[in-house]
Design a protein around this motif. Structure first.
Motif, PDB file in Angstrom:
ATOM      1  N   LEU A  73       0.813  -1.213   0.000  1.00 43.10           N
ATOM      2  CA  LEU A  73       0.000   0.000   0.000  1.00 43.10           C
ATOM      3  C   LEU A  73       0.849   1.266   0.000  1.00 43.10           C
ATOM      4  CD1 LEU A  73      -2.718   1.345   0.035  1.00 43.10           C
ATOM      5  CD2 LEU A  73      -2.974   0.741   2.453  1.00 43.10           C
ATOM      6  N   ASP A  74       2.057   1.214   0.555  1.00 42.40           N
ATOM      7  CA  ASP A  74       2.938   2.376   0.528  1.00 42.40           C
ATOM      8  C   ASP A  74       3.110   2.916  -0.888  1.00 42.40           C
ATOM      9  OD1 ASP A  74       3.569   2.950   3.152  1.00 42.40           O
ATOM     10  OD2 ASP A  74       5.214   1.514   3.244  1.00 42.40           O
ATOM     11  N   VAL A  75       3.331   2.005  -1.833  1.00 38.27           N
ATOM     12  CA  VAL A  75       3.566   2.423  -3.215  1.00 38.27           C
ATOM     13  C   VAL A  75       2.311   3.042  -3.809  1.00 38.27           C
ATOM     14  CG1 VAL A  75       4.269   1.652  -5.511  1.00 38.27           C
ATOM     15  CG2 VAL A  75       5.292   0.615  -3.483  1.00 38.27           C
ATOM     16  N   VAL A  76       1.161   2.481  -3.489  1.00 35.53           N
ATOM     17  CA  VAL A  76      -0.101   2.992  -4.020  1.00 35.53           C
ATOM     18  C   VAL A  76      -0.385   4.392  -3.495  1.00 35.53           C
ATOM     19  CG1 VAL A  76      -2.585   2.559  -4.199  1.00 35.53           C
ATOM     20  CG2 VAL A  76      -0.974   0.643  -4.237  1.00 35.53           C
ATOM     21  N   LEU A  77      -0.036   4.638  -2.248  1.00 35.61           N
ATOM     22  CA  LEU A  77      -0.295   5.934  -1.624  1.00 35.61           C
ATOM     23  C   LEU A  77       0.716   6.998  -2.045  1.00 35.61           C
ATOM     24  CD1 LEU A  77      -1.067   4.701   1.999  1.00 35.61           C
ATOM     25  CD2 LEU A  77      -2.729   5.550   0.335  1.00 35.61           C
ATOM     26  N   ALA A  78       1.882   6.577  -2.472  1.00 35.41           N
ATOM     27  CA  ALA A  78       2.942   7.523  -2.790  1.00 35.41           C
ATOM     28  C   ALA A  78       2.676   8.239  -4.108  1.00 35.41           C
ATOM     29  CB  ALA A  78       4.280   6.793  -2.866  1.00 35.41           C
ATOM     30  N   ASP A  79       3.241   9.422  -4.235  1.00 35.55           N
ATOM     31  CA  ASP A  79       3.313  10.097  -5.522  1.00 35.55           C
ATOM     32  C   ASP A  79       4.417   9.403  -6.302  1.00 35.55           C
ATOM     33  OD1 ASP A  79       4.176  11.835  -7.605  1.00 35.55           O
ATOM     34  OD2 ASP A  79       3.208  13.518  -6.607  1.00 35.55           O
ATOM     35  N   LEU A  80       4.070   8.746  -7.407  1.00 35.81           N
ATOM     36  CA  LEU A  80       5.060   7.953  -8.139  1.00 35.81           C
ATOM     37  C   LEU A  80       6.230   8.793  -8.630  1.00 35.81           C
ATOM     38  CD1 LEU A  80       3.033   5.350 -10.241  1.00 35.81           C
ATOM     39  CD2 LEU A  80       4.256   5.038  -8.092  1.00 35.81           C
ATOM     40  N   ARG A  81       5.992  10.055  -8.924  1.00 34.08           N
ATOM     41  CA  ARG A  81       7.097  10.903  -9.375  1.00 34.08           C
ATOM     42  C   ARG A  81       8.152  11.045  -8.281  1.00 34.08           C
ATOM     43  NH1 ARG A  81       6.197  13.508 -14.069  1.00 34.08           N
ATOM     44  NH2 ARG A  81       4.087  13.267 -14.916  1.00 34.08           N
ATOM     45  N   ASP A  82       7.699  11.193  -7.053  1.00 34.39           N
ATOM     46  CA  ASP A  82       8.643  11.311  -5.944  1.00 34.39           C
ATOM     47  C   ASP A  82       9.173   9.955  -5.512  1.00 34.39           C
ATOM     48  OD1 ASP A  82       8.221  14.047  -5.890  1.00 34.39           O
ATOM     49  OD2 ASP A  82       6.628  13.914  -4.393  1.00 34.39           O
ATOM     50  N   TYR A  83       8.320   8.947  -5.573  1.00 35.71           N
ATOM     51  CA  TYR A  83       8.664   7.641  -5.023  1.00 35.71           C
ATOM     52  C   TYR A  83       9.652   6.866  -5.895  1.00 35.71           C
ATOM     53  CZ  TYR A  83       8.052   2.928  -3.134  1.00 35.71           C
ATOM     54  OH  TYR A  83       8.269   1.689  -2.601  1.00 35.71           O
ATOM     55  N   ALA A  86      10.229   2.901 -12.773  1.00 39.79           N
ATOM     56  CA  ALA A  86       9.218   3.859 -13.211  1.00 39.79           C
ATOM     57  C   ALA A  86       9.649   4.544 -14.506  1.00 39.79           C
ATOM     58  CB  ALA A  86       8.976   4.903 -12.125  1.00 39.79           C
ATOM     59  N   PHE A  87       8.650   4.901 -15.316  1.00 46.18           N
ATOM     60  CA  PHE A  87       8.872   5.594 -16.582  1.00 46.18           C
ATOM     61  C   PHE A  87       7.904   6.766 -16.688  1.00 46.18           C
ATOM     62  CE2 PHE A  87      10.041   1.209 -17.147  1.00 46.18           C
ATOM     63  CZ  PHE A  87      11.205   1.250 -17.898  1.00 46.18           C
ATOM     64  N   ILE A 146       4.380   1.533 -22.606  1.00 50.44           N
ATOM     65  CA  ILE A 146       5.237   0.582 -21.885  1.00 50.44           C
ATOM     66  C   ILE A 146       4.738  -0.842 -22.112  1.00 50.44           C
ATOM     67  CG2 ILE A 146       6.160  -0.056 -19.634  1.00 50.44           C
ATOM     68  CD1 ILE A 146       7.119   2.645 -20.670  1.00 50.44           C
ATOM     69  N   TRP A 147       3.428  -1.011 -22.161  1.00 46.68           N
ATOM     70  CA  TRP A 147       2.861  -2.335 -22.425  1.00 46.68           C
ATOM     71  C   TRP A 147       3.270  -2.835 -23.812  1.00 46.68           C
ATOM     72  CZ3 TRP A 147       0.536  -6.241 -19.992  1.00 46.68           C
ATOM     73  CH2 TRP A 147      -0.127  -7.206 -20.762  1.00 46.68           C
ATOM     74  N   ARG A 148       3.130  -1.985 -24.821  1.00 46.87           N
ATOM     75  CA  ARG A 148       3.514  -2.394 -26.182  1.00 46.87           C
ATOM     76  C   ARG A 148       4.990  -2.773 -26.230  1.00 46.87           C
ATOM     77  NH1 ARG A 148       2.758   1.817 -30.465  1.00 46.87           N
ATOM     78  NH2 ARG A 148       3.496   0.048 -31.721  1.00 46.87           N
ATOM     79  N   GLU A 191      -0.063   6.337 -13.027  1.00 46.39           N
ATOM     80  CA  GLU A 191      -0.647   7.415 -12.233  1.00 46.39           C
ATOM     81  C   GLU A 191      -0.005   8.728 -12.658  1.00 46.39           C
ATOM     82  OE1 GLU A 191      -0.490   8.731  -7.616  1.00 46.39           O
ATOM     83  OE2 GLU A 191      -1.313   6.733  -8.008  1.00 46.39           O
ATOM     84  N   ASP A 192      -0.834   9.689 -13.078  1.00 44.44           N
ATOM     85  CA  ASP A 192      -0.368  11.032 -13.430  1.00 44.44           C
ATOM     86  C   ASP A 192       0.764  10.996 -14.456  1.00 44.44           C
ATOM     87  OD1 ASP A 192      -0.312  13.817 -13.331  1.00 44.44           O
ATOM     88  OD2 ASP A 192       1.155  13.855 -11.706  1.00 44.44           O
ATOM     89  N   GLY A 193       0.598  10.148 -15.479  1.00 45.24           N
ATOM     90  CA  GLY A 193       1.579  10.093 -16.548  1.00 45.24           C
ATOM     91  C   GLY A 193       2.832   9.304 -16.251  1.00 45.24           C
ATOM     92  N   VAL A 194       2.904   8.684 -15.080  1.00 45.54           N
ATOM     93  CA  VAL A 194       4.050   7.839 -14.720  1.00 45.54           C
ATOM     94  C   VAL A 194       3.585   6.393 -14.658  1.00 45.54           C
ATOM     95  CG1 VAL A 194       5.753   7.292 -12.936  1.00 45.54           C
ATOM     96  CG2 VAL A 194       5.169   9.678 -13.413  1.00 45.54           C
ATOM     97  N   THR A 195       4.318   5.513 -15.326  1.00 40.33           N
ATOM     98  CA  THR A 195       3.995   4.084 -15.304  1.00 40.33           C
ATOM     99  C   THR A 195       5.034   3.344 -14.473  1.00 40.33           C
ATOM    100  OG1 THR A 195       2.938   4.154 -17.480  1.00 40.33           O
ATOM    101  CG2 THR A 195       3.698   2.010 -16.707  1.00 40.33           C
ATOM    102  N   LEU A 196       4.548   2.560 -13.539  1.00 40.10           N
ATOM    103  CA  LEU A 196       5.413   1.781 -12.658  1.00 40.10           C
ATOM    104  C   LEU A 196       5.343   0.317 -13.041  1.00 40.10           C
ATOM    105  CD1 LEU A 196       7.219   1.830 -10.047  1.00 40.10           C
ATOM    106  CD2 LEU A 196       5.141   1.171  -8.805  1.00 40.10           C
TER     107      LEU A 196
END
Length: 325
Positions: free
Chosen positions: A155-165, A186-187, A194-196, A280-285
């Motif tokens: 859950l930590d990762v889900v709650l985090a802002d991926l750009r910062d995390y 992260a990208f 990223i899927w393709r 999330e917000d243009g960042v793919t993890l």
């Protein structure tokens, strides 16, 4: 590990789990109120949940399945009895069959999830109430406590802002136990690209190369469950190559790919690689959950410089994304 306390009380017929997070209670609430976010952690690693119906209101219901790395599905349903945003959610939690019919042979419990502000962020308290000691003991024996611990550890990762995390931090490796490793990357790119890049052989040949000086000469992929794949790399200047092969176990478009993997011709057991995608917000993890036979195999494979090769490939993929726009 965000879980701070797990308590079973046979007299009160309860199982209580508490966890703390460095975010507001409203952000914590949103992780449970949004089924797409909930899917990212509700279920231990290797058994993520997929929510179909999700009607968050008193009297509403939710249906979900947990899909194991072998493709086997385990079905369950919630009936929402109380929804007090952003403070608490209470559900009747039942095992079901694939059609949503409640399994009368399995325990049903009433679970309350509460979200409280703390000085450092917020606290999640989950209290599951059972009808009998036998029901409580049965679910504990089935791994309910471990399941909660492992699920909430995500859950930590889900709650985090991926750009910062994760963005800009490269390939991150976390050894979970003797048999399991979690790798994240992260990208700054939409998930569909990223899927393709992970499913189309012609694109894979452009970036899945490891360190400079190698080329991917064989990239055969059958993305259907039960389908086989094979990769083979050769040095550009000539010399001995190497390859991997395996079987696709789970394939959920733009969400998850589970495969077995072994070095072609090697006599050690295959690993199971569980790769998931979240945006999330243009960042793919990317999150890769690897299962090894034992710690010896885990350490031997990590010692090969595997993650350095992965980062070289991912850095090349980033450049491809910039070049192609």
């Amino acid at each position: 590990m965000p879980v701070t306390n797990v308590t079973t009380d046979p007299e009160a017929l309860t199982l209580t789990v508490e966890a703390e997070f460095p975010v507001s209670a409203s952000r914590l609430w949103n992780a449970f109120a949004d089924p797409r976010r909930l899917e990212r952690f509700w279920g231990p690693p290797g058994y993520p949940a997929t929510f179909g119906e999700y009607d968050l209101r008193p009297g509403g219901s939710a249906r979900y399945r947990m899909t194991g790395p072998d493709g086997e599905n385990h079905h369950a349903a919630w009936t929402f009895t109380t929804v007090d945003a952003p403070h608490s959610i209470e559900v009747v939690d039942s095992f079901t069959d694939a059609d949503g019919k409640i399994d009368a042979g399995m325990p049903t419990n009433r679970t309350t999830m509460s979200f409280e502000e703390t000085d450092g962020g917020s606290r999640l308290k989950v209290v599951s109430r059972f009808d009998s000691t036998a029901d409580l003991e049965k679910l504990v024996a089935m791994g309910m406590v471990e399941g909660f611990r492992e699920a909430l550890s995500q859950l930590d990762v889900v709650l985090a802002d991926l750009r910062d995390y994760a963005l800009g931090k490269g390939t991150q490796v976390e050894v979970l136990d003797d048999q399991h490793v979690r790798i994240t990357r992260a990208f700054e790119a939409p998930l569909h690209l990223i899927w393709r890049a992970h499913t189309e052989p012609e694109l894979m040949k452009r970036w899945l190369l490891g360190p400079d000086g190698w080329k991917l000469t064989v990239c055969e992929v059958d993305n259907r469950p039960g389908g086989a794949y094979r990769y083979f790399w050769e040095p550009i200047d000539g010399g001995e190559g190497f390859g991997f092969d395996g079987e696709t176990l789970v394939f959920e478009p733009e969400r998850r790919i589970v495969t077995t993997e072994r070095m072609t011709g090697a006599d050690f057991p295959a690993t199971t690689n569980d790769l998931s995608f979240a945006e999330e917000d243009g960042v793919t993890l990317l999150t890769l959950y690897i299962t090894y036979a034992d710690a010896v195999q885990r350490d031997a494979i990590l010692a090969t410089g595997m993650t350095d090769g992965m980062e070289a490939s991912y850095a090349r993929l980033e450049q491809e994304l910039v070049t192609t726009g």
